[in-house]
Design a protein around this motif. Structure first.
Motif, PDB file in Angstrom:
ATOM      1  N   GLU A  35     -18.850 -98.548 -32.476  1.00  0.00           N
ATOM      2  CA  GLU A  35     -19.823 -98.004 -31.518  1.00  0.00           C
ATOM      3  C   GLU A  35     -19.375 -98.261 -30.083  1.00  0.00           C
ATOM      4  OE1 GLU A  35     -24.473 -98.877 -30.219  1.00  0.00           O
ATOM      5  OE2 GLU A  35     -23.734 -99.556 -32.166  1.00  0.00           O
ATOM      6  N   ARG A  36     -18.914 -99.482 -29.800  1.00  0.00           N
ATOM      7  CA  ARG A  36     -18.473 -99.831 -28.438  1.00  0.00           C
ATOM      8  C   ARG A  36     -17.246 -99.024 -28.030  1.00  0.00           C
ATOM      9  NH1 ARG A  36     -20.811-104.865 -26.985  1.00  0.00           N
ATOM     10  NH2 ARG A  36     -23.001-104.639 -27.580  1.00  0.00           N
ATOM     11  N   ILE A  37     -16.372 -98.735 -28.968  1.00  0.00           N
ATOM     12  CA  ILE A  37     -15.209 -97.896 -28.658  1.00  0.00           C
ATOM     13  C   ILE A  37     -15.677 -96.501 -28.270  1.00  0.00           C
ATOM     14  CG2 ILE A  37     -13.169 -96.761 -29.634  1.00  0.00           C
ATOM     15  CD1 ILE A  37     -12.845 -99.281 -31.433  1.00  0.00           C
ATOM     16  N   ALA A  38     -16.563 -95.934 -29.062  1.00  0.00           N
ATOM     17  CA  ALA A  38     -17.041 -94.572 -28.811  1.00  0.00           C
ATOM     18  C   ALA A  38     -17.765 -94.463 -27.479  1.00  0.00           C
ATOM     19  CB  ALA A  38     -17.953 -94.127 -29.951  1.00  0.00           C
ATOM     20  N   TYR A  39     -18.540 -95.491 -27.122  1.00  0.00           N
ATOM     21  CA  TYR A  39     -19.283 -95.458 -25.868  1.00  0.00           C
ATOM     22  C   TYR A  39     -18.367 -95.370 -24.653  1.00  0.00           C
ATOM     23  CZ  TYR A  39     -23.859 -96.507 -27.933  1.00  0.00           C
ATOM     24  OH  TYR A  39     -25.033 -96.451 -28.641  1.00  0.00           O
ATOM     25  N   GLN A  40     -17.143 -95.848 -24.794  1.00  0.00           N
ATOM     26  CA  GLN A  40     -16.233 -95.883 -23.647  1.00  0.00           C
ATOM     27  C   GLN A  40     -15.297 -94.674 -23.582  1.00  0.00           C
ATOM     28  OE1 GLN A  40     -14.486 -99.788 -22.603  1.00  0.00           O
ATOM     29  NE2 GLN A  40     -15.615-100.625 -24.341  1.00  0.00           N
ATOM     30  N   VAL A  41     -15.415 -93.782 -24.563  1.00  0.00           N
ATOM     31  CA  VAL A  41     -14.516 -92.627 -24.602  1.00  0.00           C
ATOM     32  C   VAL A  41     -15.323 -91.341 -24.725  1.00  0.00           C
ATOM     33  CG1 VAL A  41     -12.544 -91.552 -25.741  1.00  0.00           C
ATOM     34  CG2 VAL A  41     -12.768 -94.048 -25.733  1.00  0.00           C
ATOM     35  N   GLY A 123      -8.871-100.104 -29.672  1.00  0.00           N
ATOM     36  CA  GLY A 123      -9.481 -98.868 -30.133  1.00  0.00           C
ATOM     37  C   GLY A 123      -9.732 -97.889 -29.005  1.00  0.00           C
ATOM     38  N   VAL A 124     -10.172 -98.399 -27.863  1.00  0.00           N
ATOM     39  CA  VAL A 124     -10.400 -97.546 -26.697  1.00  0.00           C
ATOM     40  C   VAL A 124      -9.081 -96.929 -26.225  1.00  0.00           C
ATOM     41  CG1 VAL A 124     -11.038 -97.566 -24.248  1.00  0.00           C
ATOM     42  CG2 VAL A 124     -12.501 -98.703 -25.931  1.00  0.00           C
ATOM     43  N   LYS A 125      -8.040 -97.703 -26.244  1.00  0.00           N
ATOM     44  CA  LYS A 125      -6.732 -97.199 -25.836  1.00  0.00           C
ATOM     45  C   LYS A 125      -6.291 -96.044 -26.734  1.00  0.00           C
ATOM     46  CE  LYS A 125      -1.941 -98.699 -25.066  1.00  0.00           C
ATOM     47  NZ  LYS A 125      -1.002 -99.860 -25.118  1.00  0.00           N
ATOM     48  N   TYR A 126      -6.440 -96.241 -28.050  1.00  0.00           N
ATOM     49  CA  TYR A 126      -6.069 -95.186 -28.989  1.00  0.00           C
ATOM     50  C   TYR A 126      -6.918 -93.930 -28.777  1.00  0.00           C
ATOM     51  CZ  TYR A 126      -3.330 -98.415 -31.947  1.00  0.00           C
ATOM     52  OH  TYR A 126      -2.386 -99.284 -32.440  1.00  0.00           O
ATOM     53  N   GLN A 131      -8.062 -88.305 -26.993  1.00  0.00           N
ATOM     54  CA  GLN A 131      -8.928 -87.378 -26.269  1.00  0.00           C
ATOM     55  C   GLN A 131      -8.146 -86.613 -25.213  1.00  0.00           C
ATOM     56  OE1 GLN A 131     -11.762 -86.242 -26.922  1.00  0.00           O
ATOM     57  NE2 GLN A 131     -11.925 -84.989 -25.099  1.00  0.00           N
ATOM     58  N   GLN A 132      -7.206 -87.287 -24.592  1.00  0.00           N
ATOM     59  CA  GLN A 132      -6.375 -86.604 -23.599  1.00  0.00           C
ATOM     60  C   GLN A 132      -5.564 -85.492 -24.259  1.00  0.00           C
ATOM     61  OE1 GLN A 132      -3.186 -88.904 -21.660  1.00  0.00           O
ATOM     62  NE2 GLN A 132      -3.899 -88.060 -19.717  1.00  0.00           N
TER      63      GLN A 132
END
Length: 389
Positions: A35-41, A123-126, A131-132
Motif C-alpha cells: 500500500e505504501r509503495i502504491a501511494y508514492q507512485v 518497491g517505489v524505485k521499481y 510507470q515512466q
C-alpha cells in the motif's frame, strides 16, 4: 467489419483498457508495504488481501491462482510483487506465475531487504521506473474481439430484472457476436435457471457443465443453511432485495440470468481461470459481488459491467466498473456513483433495444479510456479472493 476500441497492446497479444502498475502482496503480512509503495507512485494500484499463508489444499491453490492471474490481467503494464519471505505462497512463485505475460516485473521481499522502510524504498524505485516506461505507450486501435467483460450485479431491485439486466444482455450479445467475451457468474443468483441456460449451450458437454455447476452450488447452500445456528442467516437474498420488490431467489435468478442476453454459452470456467474459448462463458463462483469481480478480472476481464437497482458505490483496483441502474429514483439519488440511467426505459424515453445499444457504446468508450464514476471517486473495494471454507 467488427467495431474497434483504443487500448494498450501487450507483448503476449492481449489488450489492456488501462495502463497501470499493479503492486501485489503475496501474503497479508506484506499488504501495508504494498500500500505504501502504491501511494508514492501515481498510476499504480495495490491489492490488499487477508490470505497467502496458513491456508492448505484447494484454498491455498485458489489464492495462488487468483493472485497470479490478477498480475497477468492486460490492464497492468507492470507488476511489483511484495512478499514477506516466510509465507506459504512464495513471492517468487507469484512472480514466476506472472512472468509468461511478458510484462515489466520485479519482486521485493521484506525479510530480504531488512525492514519495511527498505522494502518500501526499493518497491517505489521499481514502480516509478515501470510507470515512466508505461507513460510512453500510446493507445492503439484494437478489434472488440480482444475485449472481455465481467457481468456482475449488486443491490438488485425489481427494476434490475425488468430493465437493467436485459439491457446489459443486449449489449453483451452485441459484443459476443463480434468475437468478444462476456463472463456470467454469481451462481447463487442463478438457482433454478440451469435448464434454461443449458438450452443455450453450444453442445451437450457445456450444457452438462452448466447444470453441474448450479447443482454443486445448490447442494452447498443446502448444507450451509441446514447447519446454521441462526435461522435469520439462511436467506439467500438480502433484505435490500426484498425491500426493492424482489419476492424470492427464484425471481431474482430469472432476472439475473438476463445479463447474459441470448447468445449461446461457448464454455464454462472455474474461478479465476483463463478461458480456452471466446464468447459467452459461465464461471463457477460464489454470489459475493467482490469475489465474483475478482474471479472475472483474474480470468482476464478488462472491465466489469454492474447493474444495481438499489445503488452501490463499489469499484475494483485498476479495472473500471461501469454502473447501470434501472431505477430512475436511484439514479437521481446516486448520480455521482451511477454511470447509466436505464430507468429511462421505464419512463418511456427509450426502448430496451436503444438502452442496450447505449450500454454497448459506453463499454467501448470506457475501453478507450473514459473513466467511470467508481474510478473517479477512488473506489476499489471489490478485490476479494474467495475461499473454499
Amino acid at each position: 467489419m467488427a467495431d474497434k476500441f483504443m487500448g494498450y497492446w501487450r507483448k503476449d497479444g492481449s489488450v489492456g483498457v488501462r495502463n497501470l502498475i499493479a503492486i501485489i502482496p503475496s501474503v497479508f503480512c506484506s499488504a501495508k508495504v504494498a500500500e505504501r509503495i502504491a501511494y508514492q507512485v501515481p498510476g499504480s494500484v495495490y491489492f490488499r488481501h487477508p490470505v497467502g499463508c496458513s491456508q492448505v489444499g484447494e484454498d491455498l491453490e485458489i489464492t495462488a491462482r487468483t493472485l497470479i492471474q490478477i498480475g497477468r490481467n492486460p490492464n497492468f503494464s507492470g507488476v511489483v510483487v511484495v512478499g514477506l519471505g516466510c509465507e506459504r505462497f512464495s513471492p517468487y512463485e507469484l512472480a514466476e506465475g506472472i512472468a509468461p505475460a511478458q510484462k515489466m516485473l520485479e519482486t521485493v521481499v521484506i525479510q530480504k531487504e531488512g525492514d519495511s522502510l527498505a522494502a518500501i524504498q526499493k518497491g517505489v524505485k521499481y514502480a516509478r521506473k515501470m510507470q515512466q516506461m508505461a507513460s510512453r505507450q500510446q493507445r492503439e486501435e484494437a478489434d472488440v474481439s480482444h475485449l472481455m467483460i465481467g457481468l456482475n450485479c449488486g443491490g438488485s431491485d425489481m427494476t434490475s430484472g425488468l430493465v437493467a439486466n436485459p439491457a446489459l444482455g443486449i449489449a453483451s450479445d452485441m459484443l459476443v457476436s463480434q468475437g468478444g467475451s462476456s463472463i456470467l457468474a454469481e451462481i447463487t443468483e442463478l438457482l433454478g435457471t440451469e435448464h434454461i441456460l443449458a438450452r443455450r449451450a453450444v453442445n451437450e458437454q457445456v450444457a452438462q457443465e452448466i447444470k453441474e455447476i448450479v447443482s454443486r452450488t445448490e447442494k452447498k447452500l443446502e448444507r450451509q443453511t441446514r447447519e446454521s445456528s441462526n435461522v435469520k442467516r439462511t436467506h439467500l437474498i438480502s433484505t435490500g432485495n426484498y425491500d426493492g420488490g424482489l419476492s424470492s431467489v427464484v425471481e431474482k435468478s430469472l432476472g439475473s440470468m438476463k445479463k447474459s442476453g441470448n447468445a449461446p454459452f461457448s464454455g464454462t470456467i472455474q474461478y479465476a481461470e483463463t478461458p480456452k474459448v471466446k464468447g459467452l462463458l459461465l464461471m463457477d463462483s460464489p454470489g459475493h459481488d467482490g469475489e465474483v469481480s475478482t474471479g472475472q478480472v483474474a480470468a482476464g476481464a478488462q472491465m466489469i459491467v454492474f447493474p444495481t437497482g438499489r445503488g452501490t458505490p463499489t469499484g475494483f483496483p485498476g479495472v473500471p466498473v461501469l454502473k447501470i441502474t434501472g431505477n430512475p429514483k436511484t439514479y437521481e439519488k446516486m448520480k455521482e456513483n451511477i454511470d447509466i440511467n436505464a430507468g429511462e426505459v421505464l419512463l418511456g424515453k427509450k426502448t430496451l433495444q436503444q438502452m442496450g445499444e447505449e450500454i454497448y457504446r459506453e463499454i467501448l468508450e470506457v475501453a478507450s479510456g473514459k473513466m467511470v464514476k467508481a474510478e473517479i471517486l477512488g473506489h476499489d473495494e471489490q478485490f476479494c479472493i474467495t475461499r473454499m471454507t
